[in-house]
Design an enzyme around this catalytic site. Structure first.
Site: not given
Ligand code: BGC
Length: 483
Positions: A201, A389
């Site tokens: 990110e 993610e």
């Molecule tokens: C990030 C994580 C974060 C998650 C939830 C993403 O932006 O890569 O590190 O914990 O989102 O906010």
């Protein structure tokens, strides 16, 4: 602790279940009656979870690790919720075997983790700290012993503080420092890691860390300087891709994990789908688009005017170094419709009443998992995509039986995975999914207040308790199907 049966189906629902009894119970219940009617994922689809070094490891002073910008930031009064720091986090530095046992129990075949740059190079550059890689070697050994393939992120925001002292991502030299670090790690670990992601990110660490200052290093630089920081990030990525390829075992795959602005059609008409595709390309102009196309869009540069980044044609080529895969971190979506604007679209989101999860920014947008991979494949011909993610925060409560019945997270995941399945059915080349996150962990400036795990962590005792959502995910993995 006996865990209650979460199943109500079937004549005989199941009496006392062990702590991971749900899936076994499901197999005996009428839940299986719907087998074949569920949303079956492609054979060999990879199911994983994701974590990041500073959010889970703790042990910030152990085995030669140097300070990172997150140590400095979180220890600065007023910067994080409750003054929370990642000093201990999930203590995964010591408890990693327990965490890998949880992964194994879920049935994960892949896992995404990150390497802390300041463990490997406490001074950012120069002489490596052998103990830094020893720790990751232990993790890799344990993962492989449990049949789980590691996917590695090289930068999940924990920049060595010494490099920030030299300007961090504002300094053009960081592109080389970063590439050297990545090449070193890939050379050492590619015998056991098939997929490397340069960065996690860029949009977050650049826009929130250097513009706005809610994240480390807590700066709010001018518009022109911010555009240059973005450029250094994508250039650092490109140089790292080349360094990894030069150092890694043949066949090692290289990509990144980016949180694209996920434009989706608010209503699915051909005009809106087209508008969303344009928006997807334009709104990611400074990150994924320039990486994929080797040019900044005309609109991006024109809009910045005198604040546009300084770059050379050679740098653009490096930024667009060919990738083997793209990782998409998808949390939220930006609904758009076609409109009579110069770019042909407009945003339509009712900010006040749009539903969101426990984190106020986490607007619910399951369609992101359908459209983002489709657009990436169509616009840029990406052939291997991972959802690197996806997940959500929830206001979890431990009930009197010690259970966390996070049905809101289950609802969230079910909606997103349904849309992912739809996207794959429509041709999106998504090969795997990494749920964020295996554990409740250190949620950056929100400290320990926002919980994203499918495993509850009692931060006072480090006890891990799988939540209802963990059973939900386990069931999906067991059947490769959303039933
Ligand atoms: C990030 C994580 C974060 C998650 C939830 C993403 O932006 O890569 O590190 O914990 O989102 O906010």
């Amino acid at each position: 602790m006996k865990r209650r049966s979460f199943l109500t189906t079937g004549a005989a629902a199941v009496a006392a279940l062990g702590s991971t009894g749900f899936v076994e119970a499901a197999a005996k219940s009428t839940t299986r009656d719907v087998e074949g009617k569920g949303l079956v994922f492609p054979q060999g689809f990879l199911w994983g979870s994701a974590t990041a070094s500073y959010q889970v490891e703790g042990a910030i002073h152990e085995e030669g690790r140097g300070p990172s910008i997150w140590d400095t930031f979180s220890h600065t009064p007023g910067k994080t919720h409750n003054g929370d720091t990642g000093d201990v986090a999930d203590d995964s530095f010591h408890l990693y075997k327990k965490d890998i046992a949880l992964m194994k129990d879920l049935g994960l075949t892949v896992v995404r983790f990150s390497i802390a740059w300041p463990r490997v190079f406490p001074n950012g550059t120069g002489t490596p700290n052998p103990q830094g890689l020893d720790f990751y070697n232990r993790i890799l050994d344990e993962l492989h012993a449990n049949g789980i393939a590691p996917y590695c992120t090289l930068y999940h925001w924990d920049l060595p503080q010494v490099l920030e002292d030299k300007g961090g991502w504002q300094n053009h030299d960081i592109t080389k420092w970063f590439a050297d670090y990545c090449g070193y790690v890939a050379g050492k670990l590619s015998d056991r890691i098939s997929h490397f992601m340069t960065m996690n990110e860029m949009r977050s660490f650049v826009e929130i860390g250097y513009g706005g200052g809610r994240h480390a290093p807590g700066l709010n630089v001018s518009r022109g300087k911010l555009a240059q920081v973005r450029h250094h990030a994508v250039l650092g990525h490109g140089m790292a891709v080349q360094a990894i390829r030069a150092a890694a075992k043949k066949g090692t795959k290289v990509g990144l994990a980016e949180n694209c602005e996920n434009a989706v059609p608010a209503i699915e008409t051909p005009a809106n789908v087209h508008a969303a595709e344009i928006a997807f390309r334009e709104e990611n102009a400074m990150y994924m688009t320039v990486i994929q196309e080797g040019r900044y869009t005309d609109h991006y540069l024109a809009n910045l005017g005198a604040d546009a980044p300084k770059f050379t044609p050679e740098e653009l080529k490096i930024i667009a170094s060919p990738l083997d895969f793209a990782g998409l971190n998808c949390y939220t979506a930006t609904p758009v419709i076609a409109d009579d604007t110069p770019l042909g679209y407009m945003h339509v989101k009712n900010p006040k009443s749009y539903p969101h999860m426990a984190s106020p920014w986490l607007y619910i947008g399951p369609e992101a998992l359908r459209w983002a991979p489709k657009f990436a494949a169509k616009l840029w011909g990406v052939k291997e995509i991972y959802i690197t993610e996806n997940g959500c925060s929830a206001d979890d409560v431990v009930d009197s039986k010690g259970c966390v019945l996070d049905s809101d997270r289950v609802m969230f995941l079910r909606q997103y995975l349904t849309q992912l399945h739809r996207g794959i059915t429509e041709g999106a080349p998504v090969k795997g999914y990494f749920l964020w996150s295996l554990l409740d962990n250190y949620e950056w400036a929100d400290g320990y207040e926002k919980r994203f795990g499918i495993t509850y962590v009692d931060f006072a005792t480090q006890k891990r308790t799988p939540k209802l959502s963990s059973d939900f995910y386990k069931n999906i993995i067991a059947h490769n199907s959303l039933v």
